[in-house]
Motif scaffolding. Structure first.
Motif, PDB file in Angstrom:
ATOM      1  N   ALA A 109      39.930   2.128 -11.271  1.00 35.50           N
ATOM      2  CA  ALA A 109      39.877   1.966 -12.731  1.00 35.50           C
ATOM      3  C   ALA A 109      38.454   1.676 -13.202  1.00 35.50           C
ATOM      4  CB  ALA A 109      40.811   0.837 -13.167  1.00 35.50           C
ATOM      5  N   GLY A 110      37.698   0.997 -12.361  1.00 38.37           N
ATOM      6  CA  GLY A 110      36.313   0.705 -12.728  1.00 38.37           C
ATOM      7  C   GLY A 110      35.381   1.886 -12.543  1.00 38.37           C
ATOM      8  N   ASN A 111      35.752   2.809 -11.650  1.00 36.22           N
ATOM      9  CA  ASN A 111      34.860   3.916 -11.312  1.00 36.22           C
ATOM     10  C   ASN A 111      35.203   5.233 -11.989  1.00 36.22           C
ATOM     11  OD1 ASN A 111      33.505   2.219  -9.523  1.00 36.22           O
ATOM     12  ND2 ASN A 111      34.712   2.855  -7.755  1.00 36.22           N
ATOM     13  N   ALA A 112      36.422   5.371 -12.496  1.00 38.91           N
ATOM     14  CA  ALA A 112      36.904   6.668 -12.971  1.00 38.91           C
ATOM     15  C   ALA A 112      36.165   7.163 -14.212  1.00 38.91           C
ATOM     16  CB  ALA A 112      38.397   6.594 -13.260  1.00 38.91           C
ATOM     17  N   ALA A 117      40.223  10.482 -14.773  1.00 40.66           N
ATOM     18  CA  ALA A 117      41.457   9.922 -15.329  1.00 40.66           C
ATOM     19  C   ALA A 117      42.379  11.024 -15.815  1.00 40.66           C
ATOM     20  CB  ALA A 117      41.122   8.955 -16.463  1.00 40.66           C
ATOM     21  N   GLN A 118      41.811  12.035 -16.459  1.00 37.94           N
ATOM     22  CA  GLN A 118      42.631  13.134 -16.964  1.00 37.94           C
ATOM     23  C   GLN A 118      43.261  13.912 -15.815  1.00 37.94           C
ATOM     24  OE1 GLN A 118      43.373  13.676 -20.293  1.00 37.94           O
ATOM     25  NE2 GLN A 118      44.928  14.974 -19.314  1.00 37.94           N
ATOM     26  N   ALA A 119      42.545  14.037 -14.713  1.00 33.72           N
ATOM     27  CA  ALA A 119      43.088  14.737 -13.542  1.00 33.72           C
ATOM     28  C   ALA A 119      44.307  14.004 -12.997  1.00 33.72           C
ATOM     29  CB  ALA A 119      42.021  14.861 -12.464  1.00 33.72           C
ATOM     30  N   LEU A 120      44.271  12.683 -13.024  1.00 27.89           N
ATOM     31  CA  LEU A 120      45.422  11.900 -12.584  1.00 27.89           C
ATOM     32  C   LEU A 120      46.615  12.100 -13.515  1.00 27.89           C
ATOM     33  CD1 LEU A 120      43.781   8.493 -11.560  1.00 27.89           C
ATOM     34  CD2 LEU A 120      45.070  10.019 -10.055  1.00 27.89           C
ATOM     35  N   HIS A 190      53.799   6.087 -11.886  1.00 26.82           N
ATOM     36  CA  HIS A 190      52.552   6.823 -11.636  1.00 26.82           C
ATOM     37  C   HIS A 190      51.788   7.040 -12.942  1.00 26.82           C
ATOM     38  CE1 HIS A 190      53.577   8.868  -7.501  1.00 26.82           C
ATOM     39  NE2 HIS A 190      53.548   7.553  -7.444  1.00 26.82           N
ATOM     40  N   ARG A 191      52.513   7.412 -13.989  1.00 23.80           N
ATOM     41  CA  ARG A 191      51.851   7.667 -15.270  1.00 23.80           C
ATOM     42  C   ARG A 191      51.234   6.380 -15.819  1.00 23.80           C
ATOM     43  NH1 ARG A 191      51.271  11.341 -19.659  1.00 23.80           N
ATOM     44  NH2 ARG A 191      49.741  10.249 -20.933  1.00 23.80           N
ATOM     45  N   ALA A 192      51.935   5.266 -15.671  1.00 23.39           N
ATOM     46  CA  ALA A 192      51.401   3.994 -16.165  1.00 23.39           C
ATOM     47  C   ALA A 192      50.124   3.621 -15.414  1.00 23.39           C
ATOM     48  CB  ALA A 192      52.447   2.895 -16.007  1.00 23.39           C
ATOM     49  N   ILE A 193      50.108   3.869 -14.129  1.00 26.98           N
ATOM     50  CA  ILE A 193      48.906   3.595 -13.333  1.00 26.98           C
ATOM     51  C   ILE A 193      47.760   4.490 -13.793  1.00 26.98           C
ATOM     52  CG2 ILE A 193      47.900   3.810 -11.016  1.00 26.98           C
ATOM     53  CD1 ILE A 193      50.694   3.003  -9.915  1.00 26.98           C
ATOM     54  N   ALA A 194      48.058   5.766 -13.997  1.00 29.07           N
ATOM     55  CA  ALA A 194      47.028   6.711 -14.458  1.00 29.07           C
ATOM     56  C   ALA A 194      46.478   6.289 -15.820  1.00 29.07           C
ATOM     57  CB  ALA A 194      47.604   8.121 -14.521  1.00 29.07           C
ATOM     58  N   ASP A 195      47.354   5.839 -16.711  1.00 26.29           N
ATOM     59  CA  ASP A 195      46.917   5.406 -18.037  1.00 26.29           C
ATOM     60  C   ASP A 195      46.019   4.167 -17.946  1.00 26.29           C
ATOM     61  OD1 ASP A 195      48.249   7.449 -19.308  1.00 26.29           O
ATOM     62  OD2 ASP A 195      50.014   6.256 -19.813  1.00 26.29           O
ATOM     63  N   ALA A 196      46.370   3.233 -17.066  1.00 25.94           N
ATOM     64  CA  ALA A 196      45.557   2.027 -16.908  1.00 25.94           C
ATOM     65  C   ALA A 196      44.173   2.374 -16.364  1.00 25.94           C
ATOM     66  CB  ALA A 196      46.257   1.039 -15.977  1.00 25.94           C
ATOM     67  N   ILE A 197      44.126   3.332 -15.449  1.00 28.34           N
ATOM     68  CA  ILE A 197      42.838   3.781 -14.914  1.00 28.34           C
ATOM     69  C   ILE A 197      42.026   4.449 -16.018  1.00 28.34           C
ATOM     70  CG2 ILE A 197      41.759   5.445 -13.332  1.00 28.34           C
ATOM     71  CD1 ILE A 197      44.015   4.794 -11.339  1.00 28.34           C
ATOM     72  N   ALA A 198      42.697   5.259 -16.852  1.00 23.07           N
ATOM     73  CA  ALA A 198      42.015   5.922 -17.964  1.00 23.07           C
ATOM     74  C   ALA A 198      41.417   4.911 -18.932  1.00 23.07           C
ATOM     75  CB  ALA A 198      42.986   6.849 -18.687  1.00 23.07           C
ATOM     76  N   GLN A 199      42.067   3.757 -19.079  1.00 22.76           N
ATOM     77  CA  GLN A 199      41.601   2.705 -19.976  1.00 22.76           C
ATOM     78  C   GLN A 199      40.588   1.779 -19.302  1.00 22.76           C
ATOM     79  OE1 GLN A 199      45.275   0.820 -21.129  1.00 22.76           O
ATOM     80  NE2 GLN A 199      46.142   2.769 -21.848  1.00 22.76           N
ATOM     81  N   HIS A 200      40.290   2.045 -18.037  1.00 24.50           N
ATOM     82  CA  HIS A 200      39.378   1.205 -17.246  1.00 24.50           C
ATOM     83  C   HIS A 200      39.848  -0.248 -17.198  1.00 24.50           C
ATOM     84  CE1 HIS A 200      36.568   4.516 -16.937  1.00 24.50           C
ATOM     85  NE2 HIS A 200      36.567   4.658 -18.250  1.00 24.50           N
ATOM     86  N   ASP A 201      41.171  -0.418 -17.211  1.00 19.13           N
ATOM     87  CA  ASP A 201      41.745  -1.759 -17.153  1.00 19.13           C
ATOM     88  C   ASP A 201      42.080  -2.077 -15.699  1.00 19.13           C
ATOM     89  OD1 ASP A 201      43.253  -4.088 -17.341  1.00 19.13           O
ATOM     90  OD2 ASP A 201      44.139  -3.503 -19.273  1.00 19.13           O
ATOM     91  N   SER A 202      41.108  -2.644 -14.995  1.00 18.59           N
ATOM     92  CA  SER A 202      41.266  -2.881 -13.560  1.00 18.59           C
ATOM     93  C   SER A 202      42.387  -3.866 -13.252  1.00 18.59           C
ATOM     94  CB  SER A 202      39.953  -3.404 -12.967  1.00 18.59           C
ATOM     95  OG  SER A 202      38.952  -2.415 -13.028  1.00 18.59           O
ATOM     96  N   ALA A 203      42.496  -4.913 -14.068  1.00 18.94           N
ATOM     97  CA  ALA A 203      43.535  -5.917 -13.821  1.00 18.94           C
ATOM     98  C   ALA A 203      44.927  -5.315 -13.966  1.00 18.94           C
ATOM     99  CB  ALA A 203      43.365  -7.092 -14.773  1.00 18.94           C
TER     100      ALA A 203
END
Length: 226
Positions: A109-112, A117-120, A190-203
């Motif tokens: 999430a910090g690196n994407a 993020a869109q690929a996920l 999976h979608r929720a994880i992808a969305d959190a990564i897209a938002q750079h929300d590491s926690a």
């Protein structure tokens, strides 16, 4: 120390010291055995052992070389170990995967980048839970989690996680989830994880990944005879 073990340690010391580097060709067997004060037989057995764990590459008619020593080579045996273990051991392995994968997802999430993020997200949306086969679900799972661990930019962490989620184990898990009608829920996670990564929300990404793997672990525990 057994003679073969001694030979392994001496070759390892040559690599660790930098005397032999990735891609280097080892001296001929006779010369190397004499240099290290070992018999040719013990040297031969040591080379075989180091070939199995992908430290050395024996090329028939050419010689013996140090491999690239990349993490994916040195750690690929983990998936074999995972496949060979029983249900009780699998539960322990999933507990390890839960700890590693949750932290990896937080790092991702910090690196994407936006494209990462869109690929996920595209990967999750490419799956139709109503028509998808077990083989396709396994392939999706490998791609999805593989994309995430790649974003950690840590080859050792990526290889460890990949090894703990072998294709054999994934197929078994997805088959069980399909039978329990949990495919849509799993894909939603999976979608929720992808969305959190897209938002750079590491926690949030870390927490969602922890819950996701724990859910699979819980299913496996219920499916395992007591």
């Amino acid at each position: 120390m057994a003679v073969t073990d001694e030979a392994i340690e001496k070759i390892k010391a040559m690599i660790v010291s930098g005397e032999l580097s990735p891609g280097d060709r080892l001296p001929p067997e006779k010369e190397l055995a004499e240099r290290l004060g070992l018999s040719r037989n013990s040297m031969r057995e040591a080379v075989k052992a180091l070939e199995v764990i992908r430290v050395l590459d024996v090329r028939r008619g050419d010689g013996t070389y140090v491999t690239s020593l990349e993490p994916h080579l040195l750690l690929e045996a983990i998936s074999f170990v995972v496949d060979m273990h029983d249900d009780d051991s699998l539960l322990e392995l999933f507990a390890v995967r839960r700890m590693l994968e949750s932290q990896a997802t937080g790092l991702a999430a910090g690196n994407a980048s936006p494209d990462d993020a869109q690929a996920l997200i595209d990967e999750v949306e490419s799956v139709d839970p109503g028509t998808v086969s077990i083989d396709d679900l396994v392939a999706h799972d490998i791609r999805f989690h593989g994309q995430i661990v790649h974003l950690t930019q840590n080859g050792y962490l990526s290889s460890l996680i990949d090894g703990l989620g072998s294709q054999t184990i994934r197929a078994r898990v997805w088959r069980g989830l399909t039978e329990q009608g949990a495919v849509e829920r799993t894909l939603s996670e999976h979608r929720a994880i992808a969305d959190a990564i897209a938002q750079h929300d590491s926690a949030l990404a870390t927490s969602l990944a922890t819950a996701h793997v724990a859910g699979v672990e819980r299913w496996l525990r219920q499916a395992t005879p007591s």
